[in-house]
Motif scaffolding. Structure first.
Motif, PDB file in Angstrom:
ATOM      1  N   GLN A 149     -34.810   1.271  -1.008  1.00  0.00           N
ATOM      2  CA  GLN A 149     -34.835   0.150  -1.953  1.00  0.00           C
ATOM      3  C   GLN A 149     -36.258  -0.269  -2.337  1.00  0.00           C
ATOM      4  O   GLN A 149     -36.452  -0.979  -3.309  1.00  0.00           O
TER       5      GLN A 149
ATOM      6  N   GLN B 194     -31.062   3.815   3.623  1.00  0.00           N
ATOM      7  CA  GLN B 194     -30.628   3.009   2.466  1.00  0.00           C
ATOM      8  C   GLN B 194     -31.494   1.769   2.296  1.00  0.00           C
ATOM      9  O   GLN B 194     -31.784   1.359   1.179  1.00  0.00           O
TER      10      GLN B 194
ATOM     11  N   LYS C  21     -28.895  -2.622   3.646  1.00  0.00           N
ATOM     12  CA  LYS C  21     -29.420  -2.814   2.297  1.00  0.00           C
ATOM     13  C   LYS C  21     -29.068  -4.203   1.754  1.00  0.00           C
ATOM     14  O   LYS C  21     -29.906  -4.894   1.169  1.00  0.00           O
TER      15      LYS C  21
END
Ligand code: ADP
Ligand code: MG
Length: 234
Positions: free
Chosen positions: A198, A194, A134
């Motif tokens: 986003q 993850q 991320k």
């Protein structure tokens, strides 16, 4: 030592590694502060994501053949840098020899330099297998430019393992054996959700369990309109 000034902003060049892609790295450098290295309305940036063996390399080749995008693979960039013999290469080699991970900012700097080097002639950029975490995605958009679209090749762990074992039989990649494959898959799965979560608006998922051509049909449905829009803006 000979004094040099940065070409775009005329600030004195500061001796700092990695060097400023716009040469000076000065906090006063207007170009460095205000200009993204590439205008993504004209040159789209596409992230190609998927587990090891999901077909990223295979599809990237087809995308390059059809759209003429510039392919950026962080693994290739790192290997090329190590071979170059630069000061940064010596540093990278010693990090790798100690078995440590290359720092994120070095990888990002290499990506940025490659994008700058091709900013004029590129039709668009394919970033293959990055971001892996991320934080890498956030850093990319902050330092380089916003991503245009993210293509994610979705396949089960069984399919990925089977394909990687197939690739192992016909390649000299030392990391394609069953134990390393399990480890790579786990690392990938741990970070991947993850990363994807986003970007709910930019993410396009493609079922990567089908044939190479079927997958490429789906890829074209995503890229055709993006490329048409970029062409209109150029
Ligand atoms: P990645 O770059 O994502 O690790 P590759 O493109 O190297 O994946 O593909 C891994 C292996 O799977 C290769 O042997 C490739 O030929 C094979 N492969 C890729 N796409 C498909 C597909 N759609 N169906 C079956 N095998 C595939
Ligand atoms: Mg690959």
């Amino acid at each position: 030592m000979e004094e040099k000034n940065c070409f775009p902003c005329d600030e004195p060049i500061i001796d700092k590694a990695p060097p400023c892609p716009l040469q000076c790295h000065s906090p006063k450098c207007k170009a460095y502060m205000s200009r993204a290295p590439v205008d993504t309305s004209k040159k789209p940036i596409v992230w190609i994501l998927g587990g090891p063996g999901s077909g990223k390399g295979t599809q990237c080749e087809k995308i390059i053949a059809k759209y003429g995008f510039t392919h950026l693979s962080t693994g290739d960039l790192l290997r090329a840098e190590v071979k170059s013999g630069s000061d940064r290469a010596k540093c990278l080699t010693s990090v790798m020899e100690r078995g440590e991970l290359v720092p994120n900012d070095v990888v990002l700097e290499l990506l940025k330099e490659a994008i700058i080097a091709h900013a004029e002639q590129a039709k668009g950029f394919l970033v293959d297998g990055y971001p892996r975490e991320k934080s890498q995605g956030i850093a990319f958009e902050k330092t380089i430019a916003p991503v245009t679209v993210i293509i994610y090749f979705e396949a089960s762990s069984e399919t990925l393992t089977k394909r990687l074992l197939g690739r192992a039989a016909s390649s000299d990649r030392a990391d394609d054996n069953e134990d390393t494959i399990k480890l790579r898959l786990k690392t990938f799965l741990d970070n991947n959700e993850q990363v994807l979560s986003q970007y709910p608006d930019k993410l396009r998922r493609i079922n990567a369990e089908t044939s190479v051509d079927q997958i490429f049909d789906e890829v074209q449905k995503i890229l055709d309109p993006i490329v048409a829009k970029a062409a209109a803006a150029n």
